[in-house]
Design an enzyme around this catalytic site. Structure first.
Site, PDB file in Angstrom:
ATOM      1  N   LEU A 140       0.758  -1.250  -0.039  1.00 17.09           N
ATOM      2  CA  LEU A 140       0.125  -0.159   0.228  1.00 17.09           C
ATOM      3  C   LEU A 140       0.793   1.318   0.110  1.00 17.09           C
ATOM      4  CD1 LEU A 140      -2.850  -0.949   2.704  1.00 17.09           C
ATOM      5  CD2 LEU A 140      -2.717  -1.230   0.208  1.00 17.09           C
TER       6      LEU A 140
ATOM      7  N   GLU B  70       0.721  -8.201  11.464  1.00 14.65           N
ATOM      8  CA  GLU B  70       1.466  -9.009  12.472  1.00 14.65           C
ATOM      9  C   GLU B  70       1.235  -8.902  13.862  1.00 14.65           C
ATOM     10  OE1 GLU B  70       5.726  -8.188  11.414  1.00 14.65           O
ATOM     11  OE2 GLU B  70       5.777  -6.549  12.995  1.00 14.65           O
TER      12      GLU B  70
ATOM     13  N   ARG C  85       5.223  -9.314  22.774  1.00 14.80           N
ATOM     14  CA  ARG C  85       6.356  -8.727  23.812  1.00 14.80           C
ATOM     15  C   ARG C  85       5.812  -7.452  24.311  1.00 14.80           C
ATOM     16  NH1 ARG C  85       8.645  -5.194  20.390  1.00 14.80           N
ATOM     17  NH2 ARG C  85       9.057  -5.816  17.981  1.00 14.80           N
TER      18      ARG C  85
END
Length: 451
Positions: free
Chosen positions: A202, A286, A290
């Site tokens: 994009l 994604e 953590r």
């Protein structure tokens, strides 16, 4: 009950974790390389263990040395911070096998979400929208065929990648084969895994992520979203919350998508679901398994200590919050002050600090491990300090950030920082009216070279 926690990291995040542990009455063990034996985190911790020489591959990335330090020191848990071993499922599995709690998601969940192709497949099952692309890794010929099918530009990504590394944008079909070879080689060198997948790229995207907390009892909630659009070479420079200029409906859907993704995958701990946003639509990118570098902006608007919540969850405690208890107020912005020279293509600029005077005033937070006399080593990430401000609205937060950058005094022999570049960035009209894209910082850097 986790009475002693080993901190498997360095720099500002190690010190930040140690501070919350001290407030919770938890003893800490700081592991360190020979380079960091006199670091702020080592001085602050209750105990310290040297685990290797300066190179990270022989110290902070040495899983066996970290585990041995945990066992010998009697630590009940390991907090990996971000980077290094924080998203290594093999390390997480070794901790489980050793009987030491890793403050993060279970190894199986980390493995599933850490592999970008299996994460995409999991999100398809959870009903999250994805960009056109591959769910499985592809060889060069198959990747080229798919790229032709979905149309250029496309982006090649390492299946085991993260942190903005191991990827390449391809706009011209004639460049595809060479870009695939380079990305595959980079993926193998960086992650020991040369598998590549492909997505539609994009050109005008915003990068927005959602912070989630999930306990081991099936409860999941979100702490709002962060805009990380201002980035260079896929490395974030400025982060803020809430994400400016997005429709309320879109933001609500983003938040719920992150919660749905966490529930569907059995996520436990603090995590971040990342999305690309363009034309009032969003697409899953994604999951970061953590604590994030930019977690302070969420803390500033919610009043919730994310490291404390990570530790509580690792203890097996249920979330002490309901979704309706999370009430963000105002706007927070974080600028990453790196020891880099923008005039030399952002080359790392280590050296000894002859002056280091952070800004002050109301609603200003500086997370750092540096001080006057500190020698910035060449072996690690160039992050020197995270400058975080809060304002009642975005204009006030931007004004406070600009004042704080100007007030921040950093000097040293050979030391250069990104402070002036960051000031130019937040002064730019595109940023101020929230019309910037993920290409904005790159364009700003190029314009500076042309001037």
């Amino acid at each position: 009950m986790l009475e002693k926690v080993l901190i498997a990291n360095r720099g500002e995040i190690a010190l930040r974790i140690a501070r919350t542990c001290r407030e919770m009455g938890i003893r800490t063990v700081a592991v360190h390389s020979t380079q960091d034996r006199d670091s702020a985190a080592v001085r602050f911790a209750d105990e310290s263990v040297q685990i290797g020489p300066a190179p990270a591959s022989r110290s902070y990335l040495n899983a066996a040395a970290v585990l041995e330090a945990a066992v010998r020191s009697g630590a009940a848990a390991i907090h990996p911070g971000y980077g290094f071993l924080s998203e290594d499922p093999h390390f997480a599995d070794a901790c489980e096998q050793t009987g030491i709690a890793l403050i993060g998601p279970p190894a199986a969940v980390m493995a599933r979400l850490g592999d970008k192709t299996s994460a995409r497949a999991a999100m398809v099952s959870a009903g999250l929208p994805l960009l056109p692309g591959s769910v499985e890794p592809l060889d060069a010929a198959s990747a080229r065929e798919l790229a032709e099918e979905i149309g250029f530009p496309v982006i090649l990504k390492a299946a085991a990648g993260g942190g903005g590394r191991g990827m390449a944008v391809v706009r011209d079909p004639s460049e595809f084969a060479a870009a695939h070879r380079r990305t595959q080689a980079a993926a193998q060198a960086l992650f020991g895994d040369g598998r590549i997948y492909l997505e539609k790229y994009l050109e005008r995207a915003r990068h927005v992520e959602v912070q989630v907390l999930a306990d081991g009892h099936g409860d999941v909630l979100h702490l709002g979203e962060r805009d990380c659009t201002a980035q260079r070479r896929h490395q974030k420079l400025v982060e803020e919350t809430p994400a400016p200029g997005l429709p309320e409906r879109l933001v609500a859907d983003l938040r719920q998508a992150a919660v749905a993704g966490a529930r569907a995958t059995g996520y436990v701990g603090a995590g971040t679901f990342e999305f690309l946003v363009q034309d009032d639509a969003f697409y899953f990118m994604e999951v970061n398994c953590r604590i994030q570098v930019e977690h302070p902006v969420t803390e500033m608007v919610t009043g919730i200590d994310l490291v404390r919540e990570q530790i509580r969850i690792a203890r097996g405690e249920p979330l002490g919050l309901r979704q309706e208890d999370v009430r963000p107020r105002g706007v927070a912005i974080e600028c990453r002050i790196n020891a880099e020279d923008p005039a030399a293509d952002f080359r790392p600029a280590p050296g000894t600090l002859t002056a280091f005077v952070p800004p002050g005033g109301p609603f200003v937070r500086v997370d750092t491990h540096a001080c006057t006399g500190y020698r910035i080593p060449p072996h690690y990430d160039s992050l020197l300090a995270k400058l975080v401000v809060w304002g009642a609205d975005r204009d006030e937060a931007i004004a406070r950030m600009r004042r704080s950058i100007e007030e921040f005094r950093i000097e040293g022999d050979g030391v250069r920082t990104t402070s002036d570049f960051l000031r130019r960035l937040i002064d730019d009209k595109r940023f101020r009216v929230a019309e910037h894209t993920t290409r904005f910082a790159e364009e700003l850097a190029l314009s500076a070279v042309d001037e």
